[in-house]
Motif scaffolding. Structure first.
Motif, PDB file in Angstrom:
ATOM      1  N   VAL A  18       6.639  -0.353  -6.450  1.00 25.75           N
ATOM      2  CA  VAL A  18       7.184  -1.732  -6.998  1.00 25.75           C
ATOM      3  C   VAL A  18       5.906  -2.532  -7.718  1.00 25.75           C
ATOM      4  CG1 VAL A  18       6.541  -2.890  -4.545  1.00 25.75           C
ATOM      5  CG2 VAL A  18       8.557  -3.941  -6.017  1.00 25.75           C
ATOM      6  N   GLU A  19       6.768  -3.460  -8.641  1.00 27.00           N
ATOM      7  CA  GLU A  19       5.660  -4.291  -9.215  1.00 27.00           C
ATOM      8  C   GLU A  19       5.610  -5.671  -8.599  1.00 27.00           C
ATOM      9  OE1 GLU A  19       5.108  -6.108 -13.566  1.00 27.00           O
ATOM     10  OE2 GLU A  19       5.088  -3.845 -13.515  1.00 27.00           O
ATOM     11  N   ILE A  20       4.686  -6.256  -8.225  1.00 24.63           N
ATOM     12  CA  ILE A  20       4.803  -7.494  -7.456  1.00 24.63           C
ATOM     13  C   ILE A  20       3.551  -8.404  -8.305  1.00 24.63           C
ATOM     14  CG2 ILE A  20       4.300  -9.023  -5.517  1.00 24.63           C
ATOM     15  CD1 ILE A  20       5.498  -6.730  -3.720  1.00 24.63           C
ATOM     16  N   GLY A  21       4.214  -9.505  -9.077  1.00 21.32           N
ATOM     17  CA  GLY A  21       3.093 -10.431  -9.476  1.00 21.32           C
ATOM     18  C   GLY A  21       2.278  -9.787 -10.672  1.00 21.32           C
ATOM     19  N   THR A  35      22.356   2.861   5.165  1.00 28.26           N
ATOM     20  CA  THR A  35      23.978   2.906   5.273  1.00 28.26           C
ATOM     21  C   THR A  35      24.531   2.380   4.149  1.00 28.26           C
ATOM     22  OG1 THR A  35      23.877   0.864   6.663  1.00 28.26           O
ATOM     23  CG2 THR A  35      23.263   2.870   7.746  1.00 28.26           C
ATOM     24  N   PRO A  36      25.812   2.206   4.110  1.00 31.00           N
ATOM     25  CA  PRO A  36      26.506   1.328   3.290  1.00 31.00           C
ATOM     26  C   PRO A  36      26.419  -0.164   3.261  1.00 31.00           C
ATOM     27  CG  PRO A  36      27.938   2.970   4.072  1.00 31.00           C
ATOM     28  CD  PRO A  36      26.691   2.936   4.999  1.00 31.00           C
ATOM     29  N   THR A  37      25.931  -0.492   4.154  1.00 34.55           N
ATOM     30  CA  THR A  37      25.664  -2.140   4.298  1.00 34.55           C
ATOM     31  C   THR A  37      24.213  -2.464   4.568  1.00 34.55           C
ATOM     32  OG1 THR A  37      25.998  -2.118   6.541  1.00 34.55           O
ATOM     33  CG2 THR A  37      28.030  -2.508   5.200  1.00 34.55           C
ATOM     34  N   GLU A  38      23.228  -1.572   5.028  1.00 28.58           N
ATOM     35  CA  GLU A  38      22.150  -1.938   5.545  1.00 28.58           C
ATOM     36  C   GLU A  38      20.852  -0.815   4.996  1.00 28.58           C
ATOM     37  OE1 GLU A  38      20.611  -3.755   9.382  1.00 28.58           O
ATOM     38  OE2 GLU A  38      20.521  -1.663   9.765  1.00 28.58           O
ATOM     39  N   ILE A  39      19.836  -1.135   4.631  1.00 28.06           N
ATOM     40  CA  ILE A  39      18.651  -0.202   4.612  1.00 28.06           C
ATOM     41  C   ILE A  39      17.614  -0.717   5.824  1.00 28.06           C
ATOM     42  CG2 ILE A  39      16.757   0.589   3.064  1.00 28.06           C
ATOM     43  CD1 ILE A  39      19.853   0.884   1.846  1.00 28.06           C
ATOM     44  N   ALA A  40      17.277   0.200   6.480  1.00 30.66           N
ATOM     45  CA  ALA A  40      16.353   0.249   7.702  1.00 30.66           C
ATOM     46  C   ALA A  40      14.945   1.214   7.314  1.00 30.66           C
ATOM     47  CB  ALA A  40      17.013   0.485   9.052  1.00 30.66           C
ATOM     48  N   LEU A  41      13.977   0.329   7.613  1.00 29.09           N
ATOM     49  CA  LEU A  41      12.841   1.057   7.576  1.00 29.09           C
ATOM     50  C   LEU A  41      11.948   0.728   8.638  1.00 29.09           C
ATOM     51  CD1 LEU A  41       9.677  -0.640   6.356  1.00 29.09           C
ATOM     52  CD2 LEU A  41      11.534  -1.174   4.681  1.00 29.09           C
ATOM     53  N   ILE A  42      11.124   1.817   8.789  1.00 32.20           N
ATOM     54  CA  ILE A  42      10.352   1.531  10.321  1.00 32.20           C
ATOM     55  C   ILE A  42       8.817   2.146   9.698  1.00 32.20           C
ATOM     56  CG2 ILE A  42      10.513   3.772  11.226  1.00 32.20           C
ATOM     57  CD1 ILE A  42      10.527   2.142  14.034  1.00 32.20           C
ATOM     58  N   ASP A  43       7.944   1.571  10.015  1.00 29.02           N
ATOM     59  CA  ASP A  43       6.431   1.883   9.801  1.00 29.02           C
ATOM     60  C   ASP A  43       5.704   2.248  11.270  1.00 29.02           C
ATOM     61  OD1 ASP A  43       4.623   2.511   7.532  1.00 29.02           O
ATOM     62  OD2 ASP A  43       3.371   0.972   8.534  1.00 29.02           O
ATOM     63  N   LEU A  65       5.083  -4.207   4.614  1.00 31.70           N
ATOM     64  CA  LEU A  65       6.517  -4.221   4.668  1.00 31.70           C
ATOM     65  C   LEU A  65       7.295  -5.238   3.787  1.00 31.70           C
ATOM     66  CD1 LEU A  65       6.497  -4.132   8.675  1.00 31.70           C
ATOM     67  CD2 LEU A  65       6.952  -2.189   7.099  1.00 31.70           C
ATOM     68  N   ALA A  66       6.754  -6.173   3.253  1.00 32.66           N
ATOM     69  CA  ALA A  66       7.264  -6.990   2.247  1.00 32.66           C
ATOM     70  C   ALA A  66       7.062  -6.371   1.018  1.00 32.66           C
ATOM     71  CB  ALA A  66       6.600  -8.342   2.216  1.00 32.66           C
ATOM     72  N   ALA A  67       6.244  -5.678   0.757  1.00 29.99           N
ATOM     73  CA  ALA A  67       6.363  -4.764  -0.523  1.00 29.99           C
ATOM     74  C   ALA A  67       7.309  -3.599  -0.355  1.00 29.99           C
ATOM     75  CB  ALA A  67       4.952  -4.191  -0.853  1.00 29.99           C
ATOM     76  N   TYR A  68       7.431  -3.023   0.708  1.00 30.82           N
ATOM     77  CA  TYR A  68       8.348  -1.947   0.870  1.00 30.82           C
ATOM     78  C   TYR A  68       9.882  -2.428   0.648  1.00 30.82           C
ATOM     79  CZ  TYR A  68       4.939   1.024   2.762  1.00 30.82           C
ATOM     80  OH  TYR A  68       3.868   1.872   3.104  1.00 30.82           O
ATOM     81  N   ARG A  69       9.893  -3.811   1.521  1.00 32.94           N
ATOM     82  CA  ARG A  69      11.339  -4.374   1.343  1.00 32.94           C
ATOM     83  C   ARG A  69      11.693  -4.780  -0.056  1.00 32.94           C
ATOM     84  NH1 ARG A  69      12.776 -10.208   3.548  1.00 32.94           N
ATOM     85  NH2 ARG A  69      11.167 -10.881   1.868  1.00 32.94           N
ATOM     86  N   ALA A  70      10.551  -5.453  -0.745  1.00 27.77           N
ATOM     87  CA  ALA A  70      11.016  -5.596  -2.307  1.00 27.77           C
ATOM     88  C   ALA A  70      11.420  -4.479  -3.061  1.00 27.77           C
ATOM     89  CB  ALA A  70       9.705  -6.289  -2.959  1.00 27.77           C
ATOM     90  N   ALA A  71      10.858  -3.278  -2.699  1.00 31.52           N
ATOM     91  CA  ALA A  71      11.007  -2.084  -3.510  1.00 31.52           C
ATOM     92  C   ALA A  71      12.415  -1.631  -3.097  1.00 31.52           C
ATOM     93  CB  ALA A  71      10.043  -0.902  -3.185  1.00 31.52           C
ATOM     94  N   LEU A  72      12.912  -1.786  -2.018  1.00 25.38           N
ATOM     95  CA  LEU A  72      13.952  -1.297  -1.256  1.00 25.38           C
ATOM     96  C   LEU A  72      15.230  -2.265  -2.042  1.00 25.38           C
ATOM     97  CD1 LEU A  72      13.279   0.015   1.905  1.00 25.38           C
ATOM     98  CD2 LEU A  72      13.786   1.397  -0.027  1.00 25.38           C
ATOM     99  N   ASN A  78      22.463  -4.960  -3.004  1.00 26.40           N
ATOM    100  CA  ASN A  78      23.490  -5.722  -2.240  1.00 26.40           C
ATOM    101  C   ASN A  78      23.332  -5.253  -0.848  1.00 26.40           C
ATOM    102  OD1 ASN A  78      24.489  -6.777  -4.650  1.00 26.40           O
ATOM    103  ND2 ASN A  78      25.536  -5.016  -5.148  1.00 26.40           N
ATOM    104  N   ARG A  79      22.167  -4.932  -0.350  1.00 24.48           N
ATOM    105  CA  ARG A  79      22.361  -4.601   1.094  1.00 24.48           C
ATOM    106  C   ARG A  79      20.920  -5.028   1.792  1.00 24.48           C
ATOM    107  NH1 ARG A  79      23.352   2.208   0.687  1.00 24.48           N
ATOM    108  NH2 ARG A  79      24.486   1.848  -1.178  1.00 24.48           N
ATOM    109  N   ARG A  80      21.206  -5.500   2.890  1.00 20.72           N
ATOM    110  CA  ARG A  80      20.385  -6.095   3.893  1.00 20.72           C
ATOM    111  C   ARG A  80      19.336  -5.212   4.116  1.00 20.72           C
ATOM    112  NH1 ARG A  80      19.466  -6.498   9.714  1.00 20.72           N
ATOM    113  NH2 ARG A  80      17.944  -8.271   9.793  1.00 20.72           N
ATOM    114  N   VAL A  81      17.671  -5.506   3.811  1.00 20.94           N
ATOM    115  CA  VAL A  81      16.746  -4.590   4.367  1.00 20.94           C
ATOM    116  C   VAL A  81      16.203  -5.008   5.591  1.00 20.94           C
ATOM    117  CG1 VAL A  81      14.666  -3.669   3.631  1.00 20.94           C
ATOM    118  CG2 VAL A  81      16.175  -3.924   2.087  1.00 20.94           C
ATOM    119  N   ARG A  82      16.086  -4.079   6.554  1.00 20.84           N
ATOM    120  CA  ARG A  82      15.561  -4.274   7.807  1.00 20.84           C
ATOM    121  C   ARG A  82      14.279  -3.674   7.994  1.00 20.84           C
ATOM    122  NH1 ARG A  82      18.639  -3.819  13.404  1.00 20.84           N
ATOM    123  NH2 ARG A  82      19.984  -5.254  12.030  1.00 20.84           N
ATOM    124  N   ALA A  83      13.017  -4.451   8.447  1.00 20.32           N
ATOM    125  CA  ALA A  83      11.909  -3.807   8.602  1.00 20.32           C
ATOM    126  C   ALA A  83      11.579  -3.859   9.913  1.00 20.32           C
ATOM    127  CB  ALA A  83      10.856  -4.328   7.954  1.00 20.32           C
TER     128      ALA A  83
END
Length: 112
Positions: A18-21, A35-43, A65-72, A78-83
Motif C-alpha cells: 500500500v502507498e501511504i503518504g 466474508t461478504p461483509t467483513e475482512i478479518a486479519l490476525i498478526d 496493522l494500520a497499513a494492512y487495514r489501509a491496503a485491505l 465496502n467491507r469492515r476490516v477487523r484487525a
C-alpha cells in the motif's frame, strides 16, 4: 476467537502493498478471513512479555496493522476490516480498536 483464522477458507501469509503518504509499505498478513461483509486479519506476535490486557500495544504493531487495514480497504472498499493480534506467549487474542488504527495511520502519514 482465533479459530476462524484456521478454517479451510482462511488465507495464510498474504502479501500486501500500500502507498501511504507517498511511501510504499509492503508486508505479509499472517492469517486473513474474507466474508461478504467483513475482512478479518490476525498478526502473530511472539513477545516474551506481551502487554497486559488493556495496556497500550506497541506503536510499531499498531502502525503495521494500520497499513494492512489501509491496503485491505483499498481492495475491499465496502467491507469492515477487523484487525487482531494473537500474543503467542499469553496466549491471547486482542482486537485492535479502529480508533487506535486511525491514530497509527495518521502518524504514518505524518512520518513520511
Amino acid at each position: 476467537s482465533a479459530a476462524r483464522y484456521f478454517q479451510p477458507d482462511a488465507l495464510a501469509e498474504v502479501a500486501v502493498s500500500v502507498e501511504i503518504g507517498g511511501k510504499r509499505i509492503v508486508g505479509r498478513i499472517d492469517r486473513l478471513v474474507v466474508t461478504p461483509t467483513e475482512i478479518a486479519l490476525i498478526d502473530f506476535k511472539s513477545d516474551a512479555s506481551p502487554p497486559a490486557p488493556g495496556d497500550p500495544r506497541p506503536e510499531a504493531y499498531l502502525a503495521q496493522l494500520a497499513a494492512y487495514r489501509a491496503a485491505l480497504e483499498g481492495i475491499y472498499p465496502n467491507r469492515r476490516v477487523r484487525a487482531e493480534i494473537l500474543w503467542t506467549a499469553a496466549p491471547r487474542v486482542d482486537e485492535i480498536e479502529s480508533s487506535f488504527l486511525d491514530s497509527a495511520l495518521a502518524a504514518l502519514v505524518d512520518a513520511v
